[in-house]
Design an enzyme around this catalytic site. Structure first.
Site, PDB file in Angstrom:
ATOM      1  N   PHE A 142       3.858   0.558  -5.082  1.00 46.21           N
ATOM      2  CA  PHE A 142       4.659   1.634  -4.505  1.00 46.21           C
ATOM      3  C   PHE A 142       5.834   1.080  -3.702  1.00 46.21           C
ATOM      4  O   PHE A 142       6.935   1.630  -3.754  1.00 46.21           O
ATOM      5  CB  PHE A 142       3.805   2.544  -3.614  1.00 46.21           C
ATOM      6  CG  PHE A 142       4.633   3.597  -2.946  1.00 46.21           C
ATOM      7  CD1 PHE A 142       5.033   4.711  -3.664  1.00 46.21           C
ATOM      8  CD2 PHE A 142       5.061   3.447  -1.645  1.00 46.21           C
ATOM      9  CE1 PHE A 142       5.847   5.672  -3.068  1.00 46.21           C
ATOM     10  CE2 PHE A 142       5.870   4.399  -1.048  1.00 46.21           C
ATOM     11  CZ  PHE A 142       6.263   5.518  -1.759  1.00 46.21           C
ATOM     12  N   SER A 172       0.547  -3.700  -5.642  1.00 47.74           N
ATOM     13  CA  SER A 172      -0.079  -3.911  -6.957  1.00 47.74           C
ATOM     14  C   SER A 172      -0.462  -5.367  -7.185  1.00 47.74           C
ATOM     15  O   SER A 172      -0.306  -5.908  -8.278  1.00 47.74           O
ATOM     16  CB  SER A 172       0.801  -3.393  -8.100  1.00 47.74           C
ATOM     17  OG  SER A 172       0.816  -1.987  -8.100  1.00 47.74           O
ATOM     18  N   HIS A 196      -1.424   1.961  -9.246  1.00 48.56           N
ATOM     19  CA  HIS A 196      -0.663   1.190  -8.251  1.00 48.56           C
ATOM     20  C   HIS A 196      -1.300   1.317  -6.881  1.00 48.56           C
ATOM     21  O   HIS A 196      -2.023   2.269  -6.589  1.00 48.56           O
ATOM     22  CB  HIS A 196       0.804   1.631  -8.197  1.00 48.56           C
ATOM     23  CG  HIS A 196       1.021   2.913  -7.456  1.00 48.56           C
ATOM     24  ND1 HIS A 196       1.154   2.971  -6.088  1.00 48.56           N
ATOM     25  CD2 HIS A 196       1.119   4.181  -7.896  1.00 48.56           C
ATOM     26  CE1 HIS A 196       1.330   4.225  -5.714  1.00 48.56           C
ATOM     27  NE2 HIS A 196       1.307   4.980  -6.794  1.00 48.56           N
ATOM     28  N   CYS A 197      -1.029   0.328  -6.056  1.00 46.20           N
ATOM     29  CA  CYS A 197      -1.335   0.364  -4.636  1.00 46.20           C
ATOM     30  C   CYS A 197      -0.015   0.047  -3.946  1.00 46.20           C
ATOM     31  O   CYS A 197       1.048   0.293  -4.512  1.00 46.20           O
ATOM     32  CB  CYS A 197      -2.455  -0.615  -4.273  1.00 46.20           C
ATOM     33  SG  CYS A 197      -2.114  -2.338  -4.707  1.00 46.20           S
ATOM     34  N   ALA A 198      -0.039  -0.502  -2.754  1.00 47.88           N
ATOM     35  CA  ALA A 198       1.209  -0.792  -2.047  1.00 47.88           C
ATOM     36  C   ALA A 198       2.033  -1.846  -2.784  1.00 47.88           C
ATOM     37  O   ALA A 198       3.230  -1.670  -3.009  1.00 47.88           O
ATOM     38  CB  ALA A 198       0.925  -1.226  -0.617  1.00 47.88           C
TER      39      ALA A 198
END
Length: 157
Positions: A132, A98, A94-96
């Protein structure tokens, strides 16, 4: 609901692609919801969460127990990630949000595993839906420790 980011490498349905060492590797990258990830990870040490956010991870919270492999240096750290997660069967990136970094890094790792001769038990490579930010907005617990990697024992808020 899982959506595939790429077509399966092995066109025969229901079969996993066999790596060079005869070990089954993931067929494709799919999405997983926050609720499903919580259910999958509860008491299961074979699930790892991979946070690919860059500097914002230092200033924001993170998913307890997650491994941080910043997208800016991700390609160079692929062998390190493979070693760190060699005993896992599911990795969730994941990133901020996704939308870009999470899926890109998941696909990069998937390709690395498919082409690598490194031993790995990873069978599922996934991306956290809504990243996230969606995790936190859905009320899932977050950790605010500064440990790297997070030991997952921090207090959550």
């Amino acid at each position: 609901m899982c959506r595939f980011l790429t077509a399966p490498f092995d066109r025969r349905r229901g079969e996993r692609r066999m790596g060079e060492l005869g070990v089954a590797v993931a067929r494709s990258v799919s999405y997983v919801s926050a609720a499903k990830l919580v259910a999958m990870a509860r008491g299961n040490p074979r699930v790892a969460v991979i946070d690919v956010r860059d500097e914002e991870r230092r200033y924001q919270a993170h998913i307890a127990g997650s491994h941080h492999f910043a997208s800016g240096s991700f390609a160079a750290r692929l062998p390190e990630l493979a070693r760190a997660t060699s005993d896992k069967d599911t990795l969730v990136f994941h990133c901020a949000l996704s939308k870009v970094r999470g899926p890109t890094c998941a696909k990069m790792f998937f390709d690395y595993l498919s082409e690598s001769k490194e031993e790995s038990e990873v069978k599922n490579v996934m991306v956290l839906e809504r990243g996230f930010n969606g995790w936190e907005l859905s009320g899932q617990p977050v950790c605010r420790c500064t440990d790297a990697p997070c030991k997952g024992t921090c207090s959550t808020t």
